[in-house]
Design an enzyme around this catalytic site. Structure first.
Site, PDB file in Angstrom:
ATOM      1  N   ASP A 392       0.817  -1.213   0.000  1.00  0.00           N
ATOM      2  CA  ASP A 392       0.000   0.000   0.000  1.00  0.00           C
ATOM      3  C   ASP A 392       0.854   1.269   0.000  1.00  0.00           C
ATOM      4  OD1 ASP A 392      -2.331   1.439  -0.002  1.00  0.00           O
ATOM      5  OD2 ASP A 392      -2.976   0.843   2.009  1.00  0.00           O
ATOM      6  N   GLU A 395       2.670   7.240  -1.951  1.00  0.00           N
ATOM      7  CA  GLU A 395       2.409   8.574  -2.493  1.00  0.00           C
ATOM      8  C   GLU A 395       2.757   9.699  -1.522  1.00  0.00           C
ATOM      9  OE1 GLU A 395      -1.098   5.765  -3.232  1.00  0.00           O
ATOM     10  OE2 GLU A 395       0.113   6.435  -1.541  1.00  0.00           O
ATOM     11  N   ASP A 459      -8.882   3.391  -3.594  1.00  0.00           N
ATOM     12  CA  ASP A 459      -9.927   3.435  -2.567  1.00  0.00           C
ATOM     13  C   ASP A 459     -11.207   4.088  -3.092  1.00  0.00           C
ATOM     14  OD1 ASP A 459      -7.980   2.367  -0.964  1.00  0.00           O
ATOM     15  OD2 ASP A 459      -7.568   4.204   0.125  1.00  0.00           O
TER      16      ASP A 459
END
Length: 669
Positions: A392, A395, A459
């Site tokens: 995950d 960023e 998401d």
């Protein structure tokens, strides 16, 4: 060399083969430079980036300087255009000038795609797309109340261009592609129909060019340029991965799926290392170790994994490149110098991830990459039998950290997802698990393709909204596939549930119908599992998931064929219609249906309350309806689409037609 300068009326041109890619004249300069004055703010992965450039120079005169071209301002060189093989290097020659805008030639009505993984628009013409990896936002539509609420809460609403995985690469309907080979902040600007503009924050920009006779060939070239993924493991395409995060009861709940007749290839428990409750919802405890928290939540995990493996079911987990300050790994990482530091001291740079702080692991340091790959992903995960994980984030690199290699964090920010992918791939290779174990990522940038075997779409909200709902996973897969990412999938059921926005039974059913026709089918319980329906909440939802998991598993031989095509030709599994039908300009903007390989056409229902939809069947046909067996000619048709029967068609002359013809029986078994 295909790239060359040539004279043209009142100026010069840059040609790539037969294509004019840049045109310069006194009336229309090809390059503009300026001095930047940036302001960058970040809050929990959401960025606000502004600039106040000054000293703008648009040089109009020019002269050849050997093989180079100099652009002159007041008779003095301001910009150098230099050819480097099939690349153009643009240098700002004035001191302090660090903004470059390059205008590439555009033909009238030229279609443009690319930009990495774009969630709102497949066709880019007419819009600007900042290229900066970030949280994509919640809502992503400034006209909605949810987006306005989230904007007020930490700049978190997002816009159409926000993406976990942007990339400064575009391709056009001239079957020409342009790639900016830099990591810094840039903007792809297609708002001017006469030019494809690229703004770059730096004193030098390098552009690579690609051309072919058609779209499949140009996509293949881009795939070769950025690196082709290893084939997906057989187990990952041979059944569904069930995502459950309720501790040890996840194993008991898995049996409900098995008893319902689901085809199960994996159990994904992202909470394997512990949980943390926050106002956003149930978060994970960011300490990637099978220590006390893991043992408390999943006792005897190694033995349980072995028992699953004996049944042909893999166990998957979760990791990201940050470590919580209250975890057991934090102090070790701090002592060994594995974190990014503050610029004004030797203190660890901490990032607020939503009611807990974390250190950012510094992947510019080789020793740190080795430590994370071996100690965490290797010893703590692969060595206890974990065969995959969500890799995950990636960023969040702040722009004011101090990095071990001394690089500018404004440049390193977009490079971070690629480094993160390299670390994960290194871990698999160190255990001989490449092509067997599987990690999947949402963050990306140019070059991530060579290391990341599978994307997931991030998401999405648990709804049907235009810019952040179920339909965006199609656009994301299609756009990312055009720039070299062969495999994409999504959180089946959606993820983000905030401000009263919760899953409906209809959404859950429709997402199953979509997820079955992706290379990997994986469910997710979302950020607020207790507030939302789950696939084992009702017998009807459980039966729905089981049915479509069987369809997904049934298609494994075809997905293996697509995987081989990805290896050989660089073609993605999920493809825009124009990839195989480039002469039909009407297909250039289609983003709500796709070709699954060349022989299946999937038109999911992505609007609430809809029981029929327009379907474009390209070419002359015939196309055979998978559930009724009825043949249709090419064209636009209104197709019934009740829940449980999404419009899916196949080519009767396909070598896989017998396999496709059995899907209705498999679905209703």
């Amino acid at each position: 060399m295909n790239l060359r300068f040539s004279d043209s009326k009142g100026g010069f041109e840059l040609r790539f083969g037969a294509h004019v890619v840049l045109r310069h004249s006194v009336q229309c300069p090809s390059v503009v430079i300026a001095k930047g004055d940036p302001q960058v703010a970040m809050y929990r992965g959401n960025f606000r980036i502004d600039d106040a450039p000054s000293g703008r120079i648009a040089p109009t005169e020019w002269r050849a300087d050997g093989a180079d071209m100099l652009l002159l301002d007041a008779g003095e060189p301001a910009v150098r255009l230099r050819l480097d093989g099939d690349a153009l290097v643009v240098d700002a020659l004035r001191g302090g000038y660090d903004r470059i805008t390059t205008r590439f030639h555009a033909e009238p009505d030229e279609a443009v795609w690319g930009g990495g993984e774009q969630m709102s628009y497949l066709m880019l013409a007419g819009r600007r797309f900042p290229i900066w990896t970030s949280e994509p936002g919640v809502g992503r539509d400034k006209s909605t109340e949810l987006t306005r609420i989230m904007d007020a809460d930490g700049m978190a609403g997002g816009d159409y261009w926000n993406s976990n995985y942007p990339q400064p690469t575009f391709l056009t309907s001239r079957w020409l592609a342009v790639h900016l080979d830099n990591f810094g902040y840039s903007v792809l600007d297609f708002s001017d129909p006469a030019a494809h503009c690229v703004d770059y924050w730096g004193a030098q920009a390098r552009f690579e060019f690609f051309a072919a006779e058609g779209p499949r060939e140009i996509v293949g070239q881009l795939s070769a340029r950025f690196g082709r993924q290893p084939a997906l493991p057989d187990w990952a395409i041979g059944g569904a991965i069930v995502g459950l995060k309720s501790g040890t009861s996840s194993f008991d709940r898995l049996e409900r799926f098995v008893d319902a007749g689901a085809a199960i290839s994996g159990l994904w428990c992202e909470d394997w290392a512990g949980i943390r409750e926050t106002s956003f919802g149930r978060r994970l405890f960011w300490d990637w170790t099978g220590g006390a928290r893991s043992e408390q939540r999943y006792p005897d995990l190694r033995a349980r994994i072995a028992a699953l493996n004996a049944r042909g079911i893999r166990f998957l987990a979760y990791a990201n490149p940050y470590l919580a300050v209250d975890g057991t790994l934090y102090e070790q990482a701090k002592a060994e110098g594995h974190f990014c530091l503050r610029q004004d001291s030797d203190e660890v740079y901490l990032v607020d991830f939503g009611e807990f702080d974390c250190g950012v692991v510094d992947f510019t340091r080789p020793e740190t990459r080795d430590w994370f790959a071996d100690h965490i992903l290797g010893r703590e995960m692969l060595d206890i039998g974990i065969d995959g994980w969500m890799a995950d984030f990636g960023e969040y690199l702040p722009t004011d950290v101090r990095l071990a290699d001394g690089s500018d964090p404004m440049e390193a920010h977009n490079r971070w997802p690629v480094l993160w992918a390299e670390v994960n791939a290194q871990a698999l290779a160190s255990r001989g698990k490449t092509g067997d174990a599987l990690f999947f990522m949402r963050a990306g940038f140019s070059g991530v393709q060579a290391h990341c075997p599978l994307l997931w779409a991030g998401d999405q909200c648990v709804d049907f909204t235009r810019h952040d709902g179920i339909g965006t996973v199609i656009t994301g897969a299609l756009s990312a596939g055009l720039v070299g990412n062969a495999y994409s999938h999504s959180d089946c059921g959606g993820y983000t549930s905030l401000h009263g926005n919760v899953r409906t039974e209809e959404l859950m059913q429709r997402w199953c119908e979509l997820a079955a026709f992706a290379p990997v089918m994986r469910s997710h319980e979302g950020n607020r599992p207790d507030d939302n329906l789950q696939y084992d909440s009702t017998p009807e939802l459980l039966a729905c998931f089981a049915r479509w998991s069987r369809v997904h598993a049934h298609l494994a031989p075809y997905v293996l064929h697509l995987s081989n095509e990805a290896q050989d030709k660089g073609l993605p599994a999920q493809r825009p219609l124009f990839l195989h039908y480039p002469d039909n300009r009407g297909l250039f903007t289609v983003q709500d249906q796709y070709l699954y390989g060349a022989d299946l056409l999937v038109a999911p229902v992505i609007e609430q309350g809809v029981e029929a939809r327009h379907v474009i069947l390209p070419g002359e046909g015939p196309w055979r309806h998978c559930w009724t067996g009825e043949d249709f000619a090419g064209g636009i048709h209104d197709i019934p689409a009740p829940v449980g029967m999404p419009p899916v068609f196949y080519r009767p002359d396909s070598a896989f037609a017998p396999l496709f013809g059995e899907m209705a029986e498999v679905l209703n078994r």
